[in-house]
Design a protein around this motif. Structure first.
Motif, PDB file in Angstrom:
ATOM      1  N   TYR A   1       5.265   2.416  -4.210  1.00 27.37           N
ATOM      2  CA  TYR A   1       4.429   1.406  -4.870  1.00 27.37           C
ATOM      3  C   TYR A   1       5.310   0.332  -5.520  1.00 27.37           C
ATOM      4  O   TYR A   1       5.079  -0.074  -6.668  1.00 27.37           O
ATOM      5  CB  TYR A   1       3.533   2.073  -5.920  1.00 27.37           C
TER       6      TYR A   1
ATOM      7  N   LYS B   1       3.528  -2.809  -6.868  1.00 29.27           N
ATOM      8  CA  LYS B   1       2.410  -2.632  -7.791  1.00 29.27           C
ATOM      9  C   LYS B   1       2.940  -2.349  -9.191  1.00 29.27           C
ATOM     10  O   LYS B   1       3.828  -1.494  -9.359  1.00 29.27           O
ATOM     11  CB  LYS B   1       1.528  -1.465  -7.311  1.00 29.27           C
TER      12      LYS B   1
ATOM     13  N   ILE C   1      -1.029   1.730 -11.542  1.00 33.25           N
ATOM     14  CA  ILE C   1      -1.096   2.912 -10.673  1.00 33.25           C
ATOM     15  C   ILE C   1      -2.132   3.890 -11.223  1.00 33.25           C
ATOM     16  O   ILE C   1      -2.139   4.193 -12.419  1.00 33.25           O
ATOM     17  CB  ILE C   1       0.288   3.592 -10.576  1.00 33.25           C
TER      18      ILE C   1
ATOM     19  N   ASP D   1      -4.023   6.354  -6.176  1.00 31.32           N
ATOM     20  CA  ASP D   1      -2.696   6.063  -5.619  1.00 31.32           C
ATOM     21  C   ASP D   1      -1.905   7.353  -5.398  1.00 31.32           C
ATOM     22  O   ASP D   1      -1.142   7.454  -4.433  1.00 31.32           O
ATOM     23  CB  ASP D   1      -1.923   5.127  -6.554  1.00 31.32           C
TER      24      ASP D   1
END
Length: 347
Positions: free
Chosen positions: A106, A109, A114, A118
């Motif tokens: 990730y 992101k 998160i 996820d």
């Protein structure tokens, strides 16, 4: 040491070939990898083509990715937190590496964005797709739960992060006859004493290697295991037989800092060398099972149980936090099972 790893097709199967100049240390390292095989035809060692092995041996086909700058900063912050809580070096490495893989997935992101979905996506698209083990997934869950418990702004609901279903694997146990063959295989007193002490006291490999001469209390008939797994001290009884062996060993080798030292005075005996000691013992004893040092610890616990020792005492001797961990030995003890008469005998 120069080496090269390459993807190959061997007997219709995708494998990772490892090329290197003949070197016993490297041969031992390859042998320890699960699924490793030697090809007499090709003259190479080769391993299963898994994501873990591709990463371990740096196969070029695997794209190298890194966490975002924020992710790197968070990993370092997490490492500092673990250090301040005095987690062991191995735990810190395991947790920070697992978090690094997760935050790399990730890397575009923000960490605060998160959420639990996820985590599920990571399990499916990364762990399951790459056929990583359940133990790796469990380590990842432990790392994520601990990491996000230290983060103030988060969308993660920790109590809703699920763990993989545990595999019910029985411990590997040797018979008393097999243990005797292994322990009597070596003529070298040092090698014989190390293997004997692991079985006699149910020690882990690291516990044996970090014993000091002062940890052997001959007057009380105990060995003191200091700061073992979970940073706990415990004691184990020393039989008269193993005590006599230790006395002979001490007179012959006169250890200083550590009870079992390597070639350099003051340094611990290496884990790799200890594994080689067991390997040679197995060869001499003619035992072809893939025995590890931990099998001796499992055998110690099972043989105690078969001799009638209370499970609560075995738990203390092994240093288990939970009795459930120790109860697994009831599933491999043959004392009661052998007394059951099969209906086949009545036919």
């Amino acid at each position: 040491m120069n080496w090269k790893a390459q993807l190959i097709k061997h007997r219709g199967e995708s494998r990772i070939a490892i090329y290197f100049e003949k070197n016993q240390d490297w041969i031992d390292r390859i042998k320890q990898q699960e699924g490793s095989r030697w090809s007499q035809t090709l003259g190479i060692w080769h391993l299963p083509d898994t994501f873990e092995n591709r990463m371990l041996f740096q196969i070029a086909e695997v794209p190298i990715q890194l966490p975002s700058a924020e992710g790197i900063a968070q990993i370092q912050k997490f490492k500092c937190w673990l250090l301040s809580r005095r987690y062991s070096d191995s735990t810190i490495t395991t947790y920070t590496e697992a978090l690094r893989y997760f935050l790399t997935f990730y890397n575009e992101k923000p960490v605060a964005e998160i959420d639990n979905n996820d985590v599920i996506r990571y399990n499916n698209e990364y762990i399951l797709n790459n056929k990583l083990s359940g133990s790796f997934q469990n380590q990842m869950v432990s790392s994520i739960k601990l990491f996000f418990s230290t983060v103030r702004e988060t969308k993660i609901e920790l109590d809703k992060i699920h763990r993989p279903k545990r595999e019910k694997v029985l411990p590997n146990v040797l018979s008393k006859e097999e243990v005797k063959l292994i322990l009597n295989a070596h003529i070298n007193l040092k090698h014989k004493t190390m293997l004997s002490l692991i079985y006699a006291c149910g020690l882990r490999r690291s516990e044996l290697l970090h014993l000091k001469p002062t940890d052997i209390d001959s007057k009380r008939g105990i060995v003191i295991i200091r700061q073992s797994k979970g940073k706990k001290d415990r004691i184990a009884p020393l039989s008269g037989k193993i005590l006599l062996m230790l006395r002979d060993y001490y007179l012959a080798f006169k250890p200083t800092t550590w009870l079992f030292e390597g070639n350099t005075v003051g340094e611990t005996y290496s884990e790799k060398s200890l594994q080689s000691v067991l390997k040679h013992a197995l060869h001499k004893a003619g035992i072809t099972k893939p025995v590890s040092l931990h099998w001796l610890r499992h055998s110690f616990a099972t043989h105690l149980l078969e001799n009638g020792t209370d499970l609560r005492y075995i738990q203390e001797l092994l240093g288990h936090n939970s009795s459930k961990t120790t109860e697994i030995y009831t599933h491999v003890s043959t004392k009661n099972i052998q007394q059951i008469k099969s209906p086949f005998d009545d036919l």
